[in-house]
Design an enzyme around this catalytic site. Structure first.
Site, PDB file in Angstrom:
ATOM      1  N   ASP A  63      -3.153   0.520  -6.399  1.00 29.02           N
ATOM      2  CA  ASP A  63      -2.103  -0.754  -6.704  1.00 29.02           C
ATOM      3  C   ASP A  63      -2.086  -0.784  -8.432  1.00 29.02           C
ATOM      4  O   ASP A  63      -0.755  -0.748  -8.888  1.00 29.02           O
ATOM      5  CB  ASP A  63      -2.097  -1.849  -6.151  1.00 29.02           C
ATOM      6  CG  ASP A  63      -2.114  -1.990  -4.667  1.00 29.02           C
ATOM      7  OD1 ASP A  63      -1.447  -1.031  -3.984  1.00 29.02           O
ATOM      8  OD2 ASP A  63      -2.638  -3.009  -4.009  1.00 29.02           O
ATOM      9  N   ASN A 106      -4.081   8.908  -2.952  1.00 27.20           N
ATOM     10  CA  ASN A 106      -5.484   9.502  -3.319  1.00 27.20           C
ATOM     11  C   ASN A 106      -5.536  10.821  -2.526  1.00 27.20           C
ATOM     12  O   ASN A 106      -4.701  11.291  -1.935  1.00 27.20           O
ATOM     13  CB  ASN A 106      -6.443   8.456  -3.107  1.00 27.20           C
ATOM     14  CG  ASN A 106      -6.417   7.887  -1.544  1.00 27.20           C
ATOM     15  OD1 ASN A 106      -6.280   8.777  -0.469  1.00 27.20           O
ATOM     16  ND2 ASN A 106      -6.668   6.750  -1.089  1.00 27.20           N
TER      17      ASN A 106
END
Length: 333
Positions: A285, A207
């Site tokens: 995920d 991220n």
């Protein structure tokens, strides 16, 4: 063929996951008074939920998308202890139809467990039970052996690194070298402090915060800045010699970088598909899971990213570390 048709192909995906396996425990209840012993809330517990966490959540996401189809096509390699949390993990693997042949038991340490205490819909505290020192050489050798014996049966490899002791520099290098020799994509969900482990990997999916900190960037990202993200992404690709990079940008979607495609439109920004955001835990995920499954069945990086972005848009609208079904993914597309 549109993305809906292409997404249907993922029921034939064959993906191997290796990384930090843990138990995600959620304890739900209501706070109706303050303790007379200390100025803290008293939680009256309603119920508890347990899920595969860490690298296990990656495997769980893929198993949920497969439904009852081809669950031998997902292999999870990880380590647990010999305790109650380990028993729950094994039960969850069985429930999710994920084979346990890649699970190693280390009796010398506890299973990593994260307990989230939730009052109503508000998480009020998290309790982490973990030992993050690297595992013994004997355990590492067992993991390497399982990986080497099974990697030929899978099209894509995911390293899911939470810096809990499983992934060392030497293990990461060995996995990447083997995958590169066999021409198998190796996708990395990196721990910030382990960025340097992943030179010559196929794709990394940090991220924005992880990308900035992992690259030791001097850019202050106070707001969405496409030019700064471009410099950041290109620096990471160059420094680690990656083939591709995806930086997830929260509400701003995701930025895709491809070393082999030099265009004025790099990075390619995919806007978010989320209709509502309830809980972002586990969204990363979901992204790497769907990305790997799509690449496994021959979809392009851009197509795979578009589908993964749609999947993330579904799970952030759910509570906890949620998964989605293939039907939900098709509807989102």
């Amino acid at each position: 063929m549109d993305l809906k048709d292409k997404a249907q192909k993922i029921i034939n995906a064959k993906v191997l996951v290796i990384g930090d396996l843990m138990l995600d425990r959620f304890t739900y209840g209501d706070v109706i008074r303050i303790s007379p012993e200390a100025p803290v809330p008293v939680l009256h517990v309603n119920h508890e939920e347990n899920y595969l966490g860490g690298a296990g959540n990656v495997a769980r996401n893929m198993a949920a998308l497969l439904g009852n189809n081809n669950n031998d096509n997902i292999l999870m390699i990880g380590v647990i202890g010999k305790d109650k949390s380990a028993d729950i993990i094994m039960d969850n693997l069985n429930y999710s139809n994920i084979t346990s042949k890649g699970i190693i038991i280390d009796e010398s340490r506890s299973t990593i467990t994260k307990t989230r205490i939730v009052a109503g819909i508000q998480q009020i505290v998290r309790i982490d039970e973990e030992d993050t020192v690297p595992f013994s050489s004997a355990i590492t050798k067992k993991m390497e052996k399982i990986f080497i014996e099974n990697v030929n049966d899978y099209n894509v490899v995911i390293i899911s690194d939470y810096a809990k002791g499983i992934i060392t520099s030497s293990l990461a290098k060995k996995i990447i070298d083997i995958c590169n020799k066999k021409n198998k994509p190796v996708l990395i969900d990196p721990a910030i402090k382990h960025f340097s482990f992943y030179k010559r990997a196929t794709l990394m999916t940090p991220n924005l915060k992880e990308a900035v900190e992992g690259a030791e960037s001097k850019f202050p990202f106070y707001e969405f800045d496409e030019k700064a993200i471009k410099v950041l992404g290109e620096n990471i690709i160059k420094k680690l010699n990656l083939a591709k990079l995806m930086i997830t940008l929260g509400a701003n979607g995701m930025a895709l970088f491809d070393k082999d495609i030099k265009t004025k439109n790099s990075p390619y920004i995919i806007p978010t598909k989320a209709k509502s955001v309830f809980d972002v835990s586990g969204a990363g995920d979901t992204v790497i899971s769907v990305l790997a499954m799509c690449l496994s069945v021959g979809l392009s990086f851009k197509e795979s990213s578009e589908i993964a972005n749609a999947a993330a848009g579904v799970v952030v609208g759910k509570r906890g570390t949620s998964t989605l079904t293939l039907k939900e993914l098709i509807n989102a597309l």
